[in-house]
Design an enzyme around this catalytic site. Sequence first.
Site, PDB file in Angstrom:
ATOM      1  N   ASP A  89       2.911   4.941  -2.811  1.00 36.19           N
ATOM      2  CA  ASP A  89       2.117   3.621  -1.882  1.00 36.19           C
ATOM      3  C   ASP A  89       3.553   3.097  -0.955  1.00 36.19           C
ATOM      4  O   ASP A  89       4.522   3.302  -1.393  1.00 36.19           O
ATOM      5  CB  ASP A  89       1.858   2.487  -3.037  1.00 36.19           C
ATOM      6  CG  ASP A  89       0.727   1.833  -2.487  1.00 36.19           C
ATOM      7  OD1 ASP A  89       0.716   1.159  -1.322  1.00 36.19           O
ATOM      8  OD2 ASP A  89      -0.238   1.600  -3.548  1.00 36.19           O
ATOM      9  N   ASP A 114      -0.592   0.677   2.483  1.00 39.60           N
ATOM     10  CA  ASP A 114      -1.027  -0.521   2.395  1.00 39.60           C
ATOM     11  C   ASP A 114      -1.506  -1.400   3.714  1.00 39.60           C
ATOM     12  O   ASP A 114      -0.748  -1.271   4.548  1.00 39.60           O
ATOM     13  CB  ASP A 114       0.103  -1.291   1.652  1.00 39.60           C
ATOM     14  CG  ASP A 114      -0.354  -2.791   1.054  1.00 39.60           C
ATOM     15  OD1 ASP A 114      -1.336  -2.690   0.073  1.00 39.60           O
ATOM     16  OD2 ASP A 114       0.006  -3.590   1.400  1.00 39.60           O
ATOM     17  N   GLU A 118      -5.121   2.274   3.754  1.00 38.26           N
ATOM     18  CA  GLU A 118      -6.154   1.148   3.351  1.00 38.26           C
ATOM     19  C   GLU A 118      -6.693   0.229   4.528  1.00 38.26           C
ATOM     20  O   GLU A 118      -5.883  -0.497   5.238  1.00 38.26           O
ATOM     21  CB  GLU A 118      -5.230   0.203   2.459  1.00 38.26           C
ATOM     22  CG  GLU A 118      -6.102  -0.658   1.459  1.00 38.26           C
ATOM     23  CD  GLU A 118      -5.675  -1.992   1.268  1.00 38.26           C
ATOM     24  OE1 GLU A 118      -6.227  -2.611   0.273  1.00 38.26           O
ATOM     25  OE2 GLU A 118      -4.475  -2.385   1.608  1.00 38.26           O
ATOM     26  N   HIS A 131      -7.297  -1.277  -7.832  1.00 35.40           N
ATOM     27  CA  HIS A 131      -6.754  -2.003  -8.413  1.00 35.40           C
ATOM     28  C   HIS A 131      -7.022  -3.736  -7.951  1.00 35.40           C
ATOM     29  O   HIS A 131      -6.402  -4.695  -8.253  1.00 35.40           O
ATOM     30  CB  HIS A 131      -5.155  -1.856  -8.537  1.00 35.40           C
ATOM     31  CG  HIS A 131      -4.592  -2.135  -7.015  1.00 35.40           C
ATOM     32  ND1 HIS A 131      -4.990  -1.078  -6.147  1.00 35.40           N
ATOM     33  CD2 HIS A 131      -3.726  -2.927  -6.581  1.00 35.40           C
ATOM     34  CE1 HIS A 131      -4.286  -1.385  -4.988  1.00 35.40           C
ATOM     35  NE2 HIS A 131      -3.548  -2.487  -5.238  1.00 35.40           N
ATOM     36  N   ASP A 132      -7.639  -3.718  -6.755  1.00 39.52           N
ATOM     37  CA  ASP A 132      -7.923  -4.977  -6.125  1.00 39.52           C
ATOM     38  C   ASP A 132      -9.573  -5.483  -6.390  1.00 39.52           C
ATOM     39  O   ASP A 132      -9.827  -6.543  -5.955  1.00 39.52           O
ATOM     40  CB  ASP A 132      -7.855  -5.080  -4.657  1.00 39.52           C
ATOM     41  CG  ASP A 132      -6.388  -4.631  -4.271  1.00 39.52           C
ATOM     42  OD1 ASP A 132      -5.603  -5.251  -4.929  1.00 39.52           O
ATOM     43  OD2 ASP A 132      -6.045  -3.864  -3.300  1.00 39.52           O
TER      44      ASP A 132
HETATM   45  C1  GLC Z   1      -3.160  -4.580  -0.406  1.00 42.04           C
HETATM   46  C2  GLC Z   1      -3.086  -3.994  -2.009  1.00 42.04           C
HETATM   47  C3  GLC Z   1      -3.036  -5.322  -2.662  1.00 42.04           C
HETATM   48  C4  GLC Z   1      -1.758  -6.262  -2.420  1.00 42.04           C
HETATM   49  C5  GLC Z   1      -2.072  -6.469  -0.810  1.00 42.04           C
HETATM   50  C6  GLC Z   1      -0.630  -7.087  -0.117  1.00 42.04           C
HETATM   51  O1  GLC Z   1      -4.418  -4.993  -0.227  1.00 42.04           O
HETATM   52  O2  GLC Z   1      -3.838  -3.294  -2.489  1.00 42.04           O
HETATM   53  O3  GLC Z   1      -3.079  -5.011  -4.111  1.00 42.04           O
HETATM   54  O4  GLC Z   1      -2.036  -7.432  -2.944  1.00 42.04           O
HETATM   55  O5  GLC Z   1      -2.177  -5.052   0.038  1.00 42.04           O
HETATM   56  O6  GLC Z   1       0.152  -6.015  -0.201  1.00 42.04           O
END
Ligand code: GLC
Length: 533
Positions: free
Chosen positions: A101, A203, A266, A327-328
């Site tokens: 990541d 991210d 992402e 995970h979100d």
């Molecule tokens: C992304 C991650 C999430 C995190 C956010 C801020 O969306 O997947 O878990 O809280 O970024 O870094």
Amino acid sequence: MNDQQYLWWQTGIIYQIYPRSFQDSNGDGVGDLKGIIKRLDYLQWLGITAVWLSPIYPSPMADFGYDISDYEGIHTLFGTMEDFDELLKEVHNRGMKLILDLVPNHTSNQHPWFLESRSSRNNPKRDWYIWRDAKEDGTPPNNWLSVFGGSAWEWDEKTGQYYYHAFLKEQPDLNWRNPEVQEAMFNVMRFWLDKGVDGFRVDVMWHMIKDARLRDEPVNVDYQPHMATYEQLLHVYSTDQPEVHDIVRKMRGVLDEYKERMMIGEVYLPVHRLIGYYGVNNTGAHLPFNFQLLSLPWDARQIAAAIDEYEGALPANSWPNWVLGNHDQPRITSRVGLQQARVAAMLLLTLRGTPTVYYGDEIAMQDVAIPFEEVQDPQGLNMPDKNLSRDPARTPMQWDSSEHAGFTTGKPWLRLHRSYRRRNVTIEKEDRYSMLCLYKRLIELRQKEPALMTGAYIPVYADQHALAYIRQDNGASKYLMVLNLSNAPCYFTPKNFPFTGRVVLATTPELEGLTFTNTLALGGAEAVIMKIE
Ligand code: GLC
């Protein structure tokens, strides 16, 4: 025959590990790298190609590792750099790949770059972050909101300016318009690529550049009180700015200095905006995450339409991908129910494009109810009335029926699901009706059948129950999938589509081996893969 050469990230299956919750090796209740090494044989047995690890770097853990204070280290909770090197070696020894990541949009407020930046207005790193004066009345420079609640601006008493943070105030956004910031992060990428890491999941890629004039965002007239406060505005200036594509292209350039490395982005955007992240002539992200299945209603017609839209919108020579969980987000088993989660597994693993499996989904882990006093996730804590905590989908992996499911000998950082003694890897391995066996068999079939792995997608039919499509490998072999996304029985008798097919894999194994001609009756939540004869 199909002569085209495909790369590992096109033919493979990606598996996301949330390191805090996969396997603890030292009894502190938090997963670690040595624990992951111990479980690599399991991933190999399952047929996984690449492992993506959520952040493992030093971090104050305000957002559980997505607030990084050193991009080139390993958090002591997870182990040492030697452990990491061993993990990478062990992954490669098994013929698998490792994806890290990368969180380039923001650092921790404890990162030395930010400590310098906030030390004075004329510090050389001042411009590495987004600092602005207050308005005349002392209020923040604009109306932008933080994803995690409240204003996105934090006042700094010492230097008398506000700084911007799209997430927590402990996660200040970097200023990606500054070339020094770009170069610093490209060197972080090179640090890991030199070690042999195979790629990055980037991210919040669509956040990386903000409007140069920081204009106020318009109000979202569709806002409803149950939504996160962030949804009160439309994020037309704080995200998805045209210049972000220059940054993505440069990141891709860094990857292309090496052989066969890849980048996932992402990006939570509608399809017509998402595809921009492939870049002009595929010079951007290899796989901008396609999150459609996370939010669409579980309805055959809507999903069929979404697949068609996506397939139709993909730029020439770009590669699709599909995601069922991360995970979100709430877990698929909790969102659509156990039976439909089996249908979802078949969908994920028979669509065209790289599938990403979220750890635990393959054993049908459910969201775990976390009592309020035990909530850990800042998104849950900041907006307590909205049920937005992400903890329920981040609970420890369920390995066996022993205490704490074999995850730890200590006290797990998040509690386990009550049913873990029944639902775990050890038990499911032995049960041919389990989710785990379904996943393993689907993966095996996909990996040995070119039609399913890389073949074309041909839509066939969708109604209020069933979704049907074909995967075909240049005429060589042909598979027909029929999935009942409803819980009532249904008939699949397409008028203009005569077929004879033998069921090779089904959510109900009793159907396997049977041959059907032109008509098929499916029970609620039944789904089949037929080889067309
Ligand atoms: C992304 C991650 C999430 C995190 C956010 C801020 O969306 O997947 O878990 O809280 O970024 O870094």
